[in-house]
Design a protein around this motif. Sequence first.
Motif, mmCIF file in Angstrom:
data_model
loop_
_atom_site.group_PDB
_atom_site.id
_atom_site.type_symbol
_atom_site.label_atom_id
_atom_site.label_comp_id
_atom_site.label_asym_id
_atom_site.label_seq_id
_atom_site.Cartn_x
_atom_site.Cartn_y
_atom_site.Cartn_z
ATOM 1 N N UNK A 266 -0.936 -1.931 23.241
ATOM 2 C CA UNK A 266 -1.506 -2.938 22.331
ATOM 3 C C UNK A 266 -2.030 -2.292 21.057
ATOM 4 N N UNK A 267 -2.618 -3.115 20.213
ATOM 5 C CA UNK A 267 -3.032 -2.610 18.906
ATOM 6 C C UNK A 267 -4.407 -1.955 18.965
ATOM 7 N N UNK A 268 -4.584 -0.918 18.156
ATOM 8 C CA UNK A 268 -5.911 -0.312 18.050
ATOM 9 C C UNK A 268 -6.753 -1.069 17.018
ATOM 10 N N UNK A 269 -8.022 -0.637 16.886
ATOM 11 C CA UNK A 269 -8.954 -1.395 16.036
ATOM 12 C C UNK A 269 -8.484 -1.442 14.576
ATOM 13 N N UNK A 270 -7.944 -0.314 14.072
ATOM 14 C CA UNK A 270 -7.462 -0.301 12.687
ATOM 15 C C UNK A 270 -6.305 -1.274 12.514
ATOM 16 N N UNK A 271 -5.380 -1.238 13.471
ATOM 17 C CA UNK A 271 -4.224 -2.132 13.377
ATOM 18 C C UNK A 271 -4.654 -3.603 13.423
ATOM 19 N N UNK A 272 -5.609 -3.897 14.300
ATOM 20 C CA UNK A 272 -6.088 -5.288 14.371
ATOM 21 C C UNK A 272 -6.739 -5.720 13.058
ATOM 22 N N UNK A 273 -7.465 -4.797 12.422
ATOM 23 C CA UNK A 273 -8.118 -5.211 11.172
ATOM 24 C C UNK A 273 -7.087 -5.403 10.063
ATOM 25 N N UNK A 274 -5.988 -4.641 10.108
ATOM 26 C CA UNK A 274 -4.927 -4.854 9.109
ATOM 27 C C UNK A 274 -4.218 -6.186 9.376
ATOM 28 N N UNK A 275 -3.936 -6.475 10.639
ATOM 29 C CA UNK A 275 -3.341 -7.786 10.969
ATOM 30 C C UNK A 275 -4.244 -8.908 10.460
ATOM 31 N N UNK A 276 -5.557 -8.784 10.737
ATOM 32 C CA UNK A 276 -6.487 -9.833 10.299
ATOM 33 C C UNK A 276 -6.482 -9.971 8.772
ATOM 34 N N UNK A 277 -6.300 -8.849 8.060
ATOM 35 C CA UNK A 277 -6.357 -8.884 6.591
ATOM 36 C C UNK A 277 -5.117 -9.529 5.967
ATOM 37 N N UNK A 278 -3.969 -9.432 6.623
ATOM 38 C CA UNK A 278 -2.740 -9.904 5.974
ATOM 39 C C UNK A 278 -2.175 -11.178 6.597
ATOM 40 N N UNK A 279 -2.944 -11.801 7.508
ATOM 41 C CA UNK A 279 -2.439 -13.043 8.081
ATOM 42 C C UNK A 279 -2.764 -14.244 7.196
ATOM 43 N N UNK A 280 -3.597 -14.024 6.173
ATOM 44 C CA UNK A 280 -3.879 -15.095 5.225
ATOM 45 C C UNK A 280 -3.005 -14.917 4.002
ATOM 46 N N UNK A 281 -3.644 -14.888 2.862
ATOM 47 C CA UNK A 281 -2.936 -14.836 1.591
ATOM 48 C C UNK A 281 -3.399 -13.582 0.859
ATOM 49 N N UNK A 282 -2.488 -12.681 0.519
ATOM 50 C CA UNK A 282 -2.923 -11.455 -0.140
ATOM 51 C C UNK A 282 -3.216 -11.747 -1.615
ATOM 52 N N UNK A 283 -4.108 -10.982 -2.224
ATOM 53 C CA UNK A 283 -4.486 -11.273 -3.616
ATOM 54 C C UNK A 283 -3.317 -11.086 -4.591
ATOM 55 N N UNK A 284 -3.298 -11.914 -5.625
ATOM 56 C CA UNK A 284 -2.312 -11.745 -6.696
ATOM 57 C C UNK A 284 -2.994 -10.943 -7.796
ATOM 58 N N UNK A 285 -3.139 -9.666 -7.525
ATOM 59 C CA UNK A 285 -3.763 -8.731 -8.459
ATOM 60 C C UNK A 285 -2.956 -7.445 -8.407
ATOM 61 N N UNK A 286 -3.175 -6.570 -9.354
ATOM 62 C CA UNK A 286 -2.330 -5.386 -9.475
ATOM 63 C C UNK A 286 -2.355 -4.530 -8.201
ATOM 64 N N UNK A 287 -3.512 -4.380 -7.589
ATOM 65 C CA UNK A 287 -3.604 -3.529 -6.394
ATOM 66 C C UNK A 287 -4.166 -4.310 -5.208
ATOM 67 N N UNK A 288 -3.389 -5.242 -4.690
ATOM 68 C CA UNK A 288 -3.910 -6.128 -3.636
ATOM 69 C C UNK A 288 -4.343 -5.377 -2.382
ATOM 70 N N UNK A 289 -3.595 -4.318 -2.022
ATOM 71 C CA UNK A 289 -3.926 -3.636 -0.766
ATOM 72 C C UNK A 289 -5.219 -2.837 -0.892
ATOM 73 N N UNK A 290 -5.518 -2.356 -2.098
ATOM 74 C CA UNK A 290 -6.787 -1.650 -2.297
ATOM 75 C C UNK A 290 -7.952 -2.609 -2.047
ATOM 76 N N UNK A 291 -7.790 -3.863 -2.519
ATOM 77 C CA UNK A 291 -8.848 -4.861 -2.291
ATOM 78 C C UNK A 291 -9.007 -5.172 -0.812
ATOM 79 N N UNK A 292 -7.847 -5.402 -0.143
ATOM 80 C CA UNK A 292 -7.905 -5.740 1.281
ATOM 81 C C UNK A 292 -8.469 -4.577 2.087
ATOM 82 N N UNK A 293 -8.077 -3.361 1.710
ATOM 83 C CA UNK A 293 -8.555 -2.175 2.427
ATOM 84 C C UNK A 293 -10.067 -2.056 2.294
#
Lengths: 160, 157
Positions: free
Chosen positions: A1-28
């Motif tokens: 199964x998924x570890x804690x980091x993987x679960x937090x990434x799943x939780x971050x990208x199951x919605x709508x990612x930001x429409x900004x130049x560096x969306x993953x930096x914001x989500x991270x």
Amino acid sequence: MLNATEKSVVAAIQGDIPVTARPYAELAARSGLTEEAFLTTLRDLKARGYIRRFGATLRHQKSGYAANAMGAWRVEEDRVEAIGRHMAAQRQISHCYRRNPTPEWPYNLYTMIHADCEANCHAIARAIARETGVDDYLLLFSRRELKKTSMTYFPDDDED
Amino acid sequence: MHAEPPPPLDDTDRRLLNRIQSNFPITPRPYDDIGREMGLSEADVLARVARLRADGIIRRIGGNFSPDKLGFVSTLCAAEVPAAEVERFARAVNRYSGVTHNYLRDHHRFNVWFTVIAPSMEEIASHLAAIREETGVERILDLPATRVFKIWAKFDV
């Protein structure tokens, strides 16, 4: 199964990612991860098939597919595999599944058919019926969207 | 559901929509990478995506998961709901976070069709039992998929 980091990434990208130049930096940052760790984990989840598709989901009604019909087909079991594959190959069909029939609902193959109008959904279904010889089917058009959302996996707080 | 007239899309919008439905770049500056592929500036890509989202053509950008790989199961249900009861039934069903799609469809008996995702089939069965109890709707078909032939890849716009 998924570890804690993987679960937090799943939780971050199951919605709508930001429409900004560096969306993953914001989500991270929101997840308490570095951008690099976030990207590495996200790529890995995709490579391992946990994420089946990563990208934009369109409102098909607004992108030229105003009509959608669920086709429910009654297919002889020994032909389900071949006919399911045939239906799945049609570009106007977005989903195709086999499901168990029940005594009051004898249909066992299901397709979502998309077209610009209902008449063309019927035409697509008629063509498939002709090609496969499966003529016992229903087309169920959606009359109202009562809910359409994405699943929330691993919410931060405990589930209700 | 009445279709509003679709807002006009230019060819670049269409190319962009076809590009971003899958394999959205997982890179520090994804909109810049899309722009490079398409011969557009990052600013142009960001502005177009923001507009297409505001216009409702893009519902969301993100991940779509395989429930089974995350340890979840799913099913399709169809309920026989009297027309006057549809609102109340929909409210009862939609309260579950695992109900992701719910449509009124034009069948003379099974008119409300919804999907349920949950950690186990037992949990789905208990949700359905609670829904029957609360709403008085007895006839709910539970039709889990046994074979997936195709799941939506992308729409050609």
